[in-house]
Design an enzyme around this catalytic site. Structure first.
Site, PDB file in Angstrom:
ATOM      1  CG  ASN A   1      -1.685   1.237   1.313  1.00  9.18           C
ATOM      2  OD1 ASN A   1      -1.939   2.028   0.468  1.00  9.18           O
ATOM      3  ND2 ASN A   1      -2.391   1.361   2.598  1.00  9.18           N
TER       4      ASN A   1
ATOM      5  CE  LYS B   1       0.217   2.990   4.764  1.00 11.41           C
ATOM      6  NZ  LYS B   1       0.250   2.989   6.491  1.00 11.41           N
TER       7      LYS B   1
ATOM      8  CG  HIS C   1      -5.532   1.871   5.665  1.00 14.33           C
ATOM      9  ND1 HIS C   1      -5.071   2.644   6.686  1.00 14.33           N
ATOM     10  CD2 HIS C   1      -4.584   0.978   5.394  1.00 14.33           C
ATOM     11  CE1 HIS C   1      -3.795   2.309   6.869  1.00 14.33           C
ATOM     12  NE2 HIS C   1      -3.565   1.160   6.119  1.00 14.33           N
TER      13      HIS C   1
ATOM     14  CD  GLU D   1      -2.385   5.417   7.051  1.00 10.29           C
ATOM     15  OE1 GLU D   1      -2.658   5.489   5.901  1.00 10.29           O
ATOM     16  OE2 GLU D   1      -1.679   4.649   7.915  1.00 10.29           O
TER      17      GLU D   1
ATOM     18  CD  GLU E   1      -3.014  -2.652   7.334  1.00 11.36           C
ATOM     19  OE1 GLU E   1      -2.107  -2.952   6.876  1.00 11.36           O
ATOM     20  OE2 GLU E   1      -3.842  -1.558   7.363  1.00 11.36           O
TER      21      GLU E   1
ATOM     22  N   GLY F   1       3.540   1.803  10.867  1.00 10.52           N
ATOM     23  CA  GLY F   1       4.267   2.865  10.607  1.00 10.52           C
ATOM     24  C   GLY F   1       5.117   2.987  12.022  1.00 10.52           C
TER      25      GLY F   1
ATOM     26  CB  SER G   1       6.074  -2.526  11.819  1.00 14.93           C
ATOM     27  OG  SER G   1       5.766  -1.297  12.152  1.00 14.93           O
TER      28      SER G   1
HETATM   29  P1  13P Z   1       3.495  -0.084   7.644  1.00 12.88           P
HETATM   30  O1  13P Z   1       3.892  -1.392   6.888  1.00 12.88           O
HETATM   31  O2  13P Z   1       4.274   1.282   7.171  1.00 12.88           O
HETATM   32  O3  13P Z   1       3.364  -0.038   9.007  1.00 12.88           O
HETATM   33  O4  13P Z   1       1.869   0.169   7.194  1.00 12.88           O
HETATM   34  C1  13P Z   1       1.020  -0.835   7.389  1.00 12.88           C
HETATM   35  C2  13P Z   1      -0.153  -0.242   6.439  1.00 12.88           C
HETATM   36  O5  13P Z   1      -0.939   0.645   7.008  1.00 12.88           O
HETATM   37  C3  13P Z   1      -0.668  -0.950   5.421  1.00 12.88           C
HETATM   38  O6  13P Z   1      -2.026  -0.590   4.910  1.00 12.88           O
END
Ligand code: 13P
Length: 243
Positions: free
Chosen positions: A9, A11, A96, A98, A165, A171, A204
């Site tokens: 992803n 983003k 997601h 976010e 997740e 992150g 991560s």
């Molecule tokens: P990271 O791999 O940067 O932790 O992000 C995970 C994520 O949100 C994938 O959609």
């Protein structure tokens, strides 16, 4: 038999020029990847057309990072399923953490998006996961179960991916212990009641932990953020070797 799905992803990263560079490095690195796994990238909308040209002839499939429930209309900043299908997009990430956090997306909206994806022939990747505070308070399972029950209502589990997740692992460099991630993925499978449901772990994921994660019995793939931005590291993840 559940075929693992390894998805990156991107983003809000990657211009078209950067996507071209990434693909030039990535494609040779997956030339010998076994076809016992699906490989997917979710670029930002502006790079989807460029990526659609670049993935032709490869095993890499495309995902969008969102999809709307209407086919068209006055929905500024949204994307309709047909606009994605025109570029051979196969998957659509919905729910997601976010957009849940920054745009207050509800489980009901997420369910509308996922249903729209399925009814238009896209495979929704529905994300669920608890915050740090919810986990500390012992509420993780209740929160995830609510997200699963409301977000997946009316969906066909055969054309669906669920991504677990945990928000505190996204992150942050703090990966969820593989055994705990596996336990939650197993719970999700039992709540949905479908042994064939594909369930990913995200948070991560890196070259250093992919092999262990992929050797877990209930983890059928990963959703990768940061480590998917580097072609070499995502290729290493794509080329995982489960123990
Ligand atoms: P990271 O791999 O940067 O932790 O992000 C995970 C994520 O949100 C994938 O959609």
């Amino acid at each position: 038999m559940r075929k693992p799905v390894i998805a990156g992803n991107w983003k809000m990263h990657m211009t078209c020029a950067q996507a071209r560079e990434w693909m030039a490095t990535f494609l040779p690195l997956i030339a010998a990847t076994p076809n016992d796994r699906e490989l997917v990238v979710a670029p930002p909308f502006t790079a989807i057309s460029t990526m659609a040209d670049l993935v032709k002839g490869s095993t890499l499939e495309l995902s969008s990072q969102n999809v709307h429930w209407e086919g068209h209309g006055a929905y500024t900043a949204e994307i309709a399923p047909g606009m994605l299908l025109e570029h051979d997009v196969v998957y659509a990430i919905v729910g997601h953490s976010e957009p849940r956090k920054y745009f207050s997306e509800s489980d009901e909206q997420i369910n509308h998006r996922a249903r729209s994806a399925q009814s238009n022939g896209l495979i929704p990747i529905v994300c669920v996961g608890e915050t740090d505070e919810q986990r500390t308070r012992g509420e993780a399972e209740r929160v995830i179960r609510r997200q699963v029950e409301q977000g997946l209502e009316g969906l066909d589990p055969a054309k669906l991916i669920v991504a677990y997740e945990p928000i505190w692992a996204i992150g942050t460099g703090k990966t969820c212990e593989s055994t705990e991630a596996n336990r939650i993925c197993g719970l999700i499978r039992s709540w949905v009641g479908s042994p064939d449901l594909i369930i990913q772990y995200g948070g991560s994921v890196k070259p250093g932990n992919i092999d262990e994660l992929m050797s877990m019995s209930d983890i059928d793939g990963v959703l990768v953020g940061g480590a998917s931005l580097e072609a070499e590291s995502f290729a290493r993840i794509a080329n995982y070797q489960a123990a």
